[in-house]
Motif scaffolding. Structure first.
Motif, short mmCIF file in Angstrom:
data_model
loop_
_atom_site.label_atom_id
_atom_site.label_comp_id
_atom_site.label_asym_id
_atom_site.label_seq_id
_atom_site.Cartn_x
_atom_site.Cartn_y
_atom_site.Cartn_z
N LEU A 131 0.84 -1.19 0.00
CA LEU A 131 0.00 0.00 0.00
C LEU A 131 0.88 1.25 0.00
O LEU A 131 1.12 1.84 1.05
CB LEU A 131 -0.91 -0.01 1.24
N PRO A 132 1.37 1.67 -1.16
CA PRO A 132 2.23 2.85 -1.21
C PRO A 132 1.50 4.11 -0.73
O PRO A 132 0.43 4.44 -1.24
CB PRO A 132 2.58 2.97 -2.70
N MET A 133 2.07 4.76 0.27
CA MET A 133 1.43 5.95 0.83
C MET A 133 2.50 6.87 1.40
O MET A 133 3.53 6.40 1.90
CB MET A 133 0.42 5.54 1.91
N ARG A 134 2.26 8.17 1.34
CA ARG A 134 3.22 9.12 1.86
C ARG A 134 3.32 9.02 3.39
O ARG A 134 2.41 8.55 4.06
CB ARG A 134 2.83 10.54 1.45
N HIS A 135 4.46 9.50 3.91
CA HIS A 135 4.73 9.37 5.34
C HIS A 135 3.62 9.97 6.19
O HIS A 135 3.22 9.39 7.21
CB HIS A 135 6.06 10.06 5.66
N GLU A 136 3.10 11.13 5.77
CA GLU A 136 2.03 11.77 6.55
C GLU A 136 0.82 10.86 6.69
O GLU A 136 0.19 10.78 7.75
CB GLU A 136 1.61 13.09 5.90
N GLY A 137 0.49 10.18 5.59
CA GLY A 137 -0.65 9.26 5.63
C GLY A 137 -0.42 8.09 6.56
O GLY A 137 -1.32 7.69 7.31
N TRP A 138 0.81 7.55 6.53
CA TRP A 138 1.12 6.43 7.42
C TRP A 138 1.04 6.86 8.88
O TRP A 138 0.58 6.09 9.73
CB TRP A 138 2.50 5.88 7.10
N MET A 139 1.49 8.05 9.19
CA MET A 139 1.44 8.51 10.58
C MET A 139 0.00 8.68 11.05
O MET A 139 -0.35 8.33 12.18
CB MET A 139 2.23 9.81 10.73
N ILE A 140 -0.85 9.24 10.18
CA ILE A 140 -2.26 9.39 10.53
C ILE A 140 -2.91 8.03 10.75
O ILE A 140 -3.60 7.80 11.76
CB ILE A 140 -3.01 10.16 9.42
N LEU A 141 -2.66 7.10 9.83
CA LEU A 141 -3.24 5.76 9.95
C LEU A 141 -2.73 5.06 11.20
O LEU A 141 -3.50 4.37 11.91
CB LEU A 141 -2.91 4.93 8.71
N THR A 142 -1.45 5.22 11.50
CA THR A 142 -0.88 4.57 12.69
C THR A 142 -1.51 5.10 13.96
O THR A 142 -1.83 4.33 14.87
CB THR A 142 0.65 4.79 12.72
N ARG A 143 -1.69 6.43 14.05
CA ARG A 143 -2.33 7.00 15.24
C ARG A 143 -3.75 6.47 15.41
O ARG A 143 -4.16 6.09 16.52
CB ARG A 143 -2.35 8.53 15.15
N ARG A 144 -4.47 6.43 14.32
CA ARG A 144 -5.87 5.98 14.40
C ARG A 144 -5.95 4.49 14.73
O ARG A 144 -6.81 4.07 15.54
CB ARG A 144 -6.58 6.28 13.08
N LEU A 145 -5.07 3.70 14.13
CA LEU A 145 -5.12 2.26 14.39
C LEU A 145 -4.63 1.93 15.79
O LEU A 145 -5.14 1.01 16.43
CB LEU A 145 -4.26 1.52 13.35
N CYS A 146 -3.68 2.71 16.29
CA CYS A 146 -3.25 2.56 17.68
C CYS A 146 -4.43 2.76 18.62
O CYS A 146 -4.65 1.98 19.54
CB CYS A 146 -2.13 3.55 17.98
N GLY A 147 -5.20 3.82 18.37
CA GLY A 147 -6.38 4.07 19.18
C GLY A 147 -7.42 2.99 19.04
O GLY A 147 -8.07 2.60 20.02
N CYS A 148 -7.57 2.47 17.82
CA CYS A 148 -8.55 1.40 17.57
C CYS A 148 -8.18 0.14 18.35
O CYS A 148 -9.04 -0.47 18.99
CB CYS A 148 -8.62 1.12 16.08
N PHE A 149 -6.90 -0.24 18.30
CA PHE A 149 -6.48 -1.44 19.03
C PHE A 149 -6.65 -1.26 20.53
O PHE A 149 -7.04 -2.19 21.24
CB PHE A 149 -5.02 -1.78 18.70
N ALA A 150 -6.33 -0.07 21.02
CA ALA A 150 -6.50 0.20 22.45
C ALA A 150 -7.98 0.08 22.84
O ALA A 150 -8.33 -0.49 23.88
CB ALA A 150 -5.96 1.58 22.80
N PHE A 151 -8.85 0.62 21.98
CA PHE A 151 -10.29 0.54 22.24
C PHE A 151 -10.75 -0.92 22.26
O PHE A 151 -11.53 -1.33 23.14
CB PHE A 151 -11.06 1.32 21.18
N LEU A 152 -10.29 -1.72 21.29
CA LEU A 152 -10.70 -3.13 21.23
C LEU A 152 -10.19 -3.90 22.45
O LEU A 152 -10.89 -4.79 22.95
CB LEU A 152 -10.18 -3.77 19.95
N ALA A 153 -9.00 -3.56 22.93
CA ALA A 153 -8.47 -4.23 24.12
C ALA A 153 -9.36 -3.94 25.33
O ALA A 153 -9.72 -4.85 26.09
CB ALA A 153 -7.04 -3.78 24.39
N VAL A 154 -9.72 -2.68 25.50
CA VAL A 154 -10.60 -2.30 26.62
C VAL A 154 -11.98 -2.92 26.44
O VAL A 154 -12.58 -3.41 27.40
CB VAL A 154 -10.70 -0.76 26.71
N ALA A 155 -12.48 -2.91 25.21
CA ALA A 155 -13.80 -3.49 24.94
C ALA A 155 -13.82 -4.98 25.27
O ALA A 155 -14.80 -5.48 25.84
CB ALA A 155 -14.17 -3.27 23.47
#
Length: 201
Positions: A131-155
């Motif tokens: 999935l070729p993507m610019r660094h800014e996009g990867w950082m945004i996706l990483t922040r959001r997915l980090c939050g998603c995984f944390a939410f799923l762990a708590v859930a």
């Protein structure tokens, strides 16, 4: 080094999703039963867990044979399933297997979070070729997915500690994976503007 081989996408999905779905139906069949093994009585849930482990390992073995590789995430998940499945059987306590999901999601959240603190995206290391993507996009996706995984762990903690085993099995098998899939699809749609265009390199 083993060469990566192509595999039918449908077969790949069967091998990846088959064991959890099989666990779900085995549990439904055994949930009201108890089994005396080696002088110890085990619930249907624990027996279903013990059957799930070799099913998952067999599926991963076939996937490795057909593709020539396994992802680090698949290997880590397999280790966690074996470890907590073993604890579940050893202590005859289903809580260990239920906690496994919390720790897997929590581990992913922590690893992504460590990368963010270093201003890096570990996702890019794994998925950049796919999935070729610019660094800014990867950082945004990483922040959001980090939050998603944390939410799923708590859930997961909330679900298994406050709800029935039947409901946890359904949410674990279908609810969490579907929620994660929908989340990822939505993110990839929102991040289209960060995708690299191979025609404009």
């Amino acid at each position: 080094m083993t060469a990566k081989k192509e595999i039918n996408p449908f077969m790949k999905q069967v091998l990846e999703l088959g064991p959890p779905i099989a666990f779900f139906f085995i549990y439904l069949r055994l949930r009201d039963d108890s089994f005396l093994i080696g002088g110890t009585e085990y619930s249907g849930f624990i027996v279903a867990t013990l059957l799930f482990v070799p099913l998952m390992l067999a599926a991963m073995g076939v996937l490795w044979y057909l593709t020539g590789k396994l992802s680090r995430i698949q290997v880590f998940t397999a280790i966690m399933v074996i470890f907590f499945g073993g604890l579940t059987a050893w202590f005859n306590d289903e809580r260990f297997f239920k906690m496994k999901t919390t720790l897997v999601y929590g581990f992913f959240a922590i690893m992504l979070g460590i990368g963010l603190l270093q201003r890096k995206s570990y996702l890019a290391y794994i998925l950049d070729e796919m999935l070729p993507m610019r660094h800014e996009g990867w950082m945004i996706l990483t922040r959001r997915l980090c939050g998603c995984f944390a939410f799923l762990a708590v859930a997961n903690e909330f679900v298994w500690r406050t709800m029935s085993t039947d409901l946890w099995v359904k949410i674990e098998t279908f609810g969490f994976p579907i929620a994660l899939m929908v989340f990822l699809m939505l993110q990839f749609s929102l991040l289209q503007s960060y995708m690299d265009d191979p025609d404009h390199q």
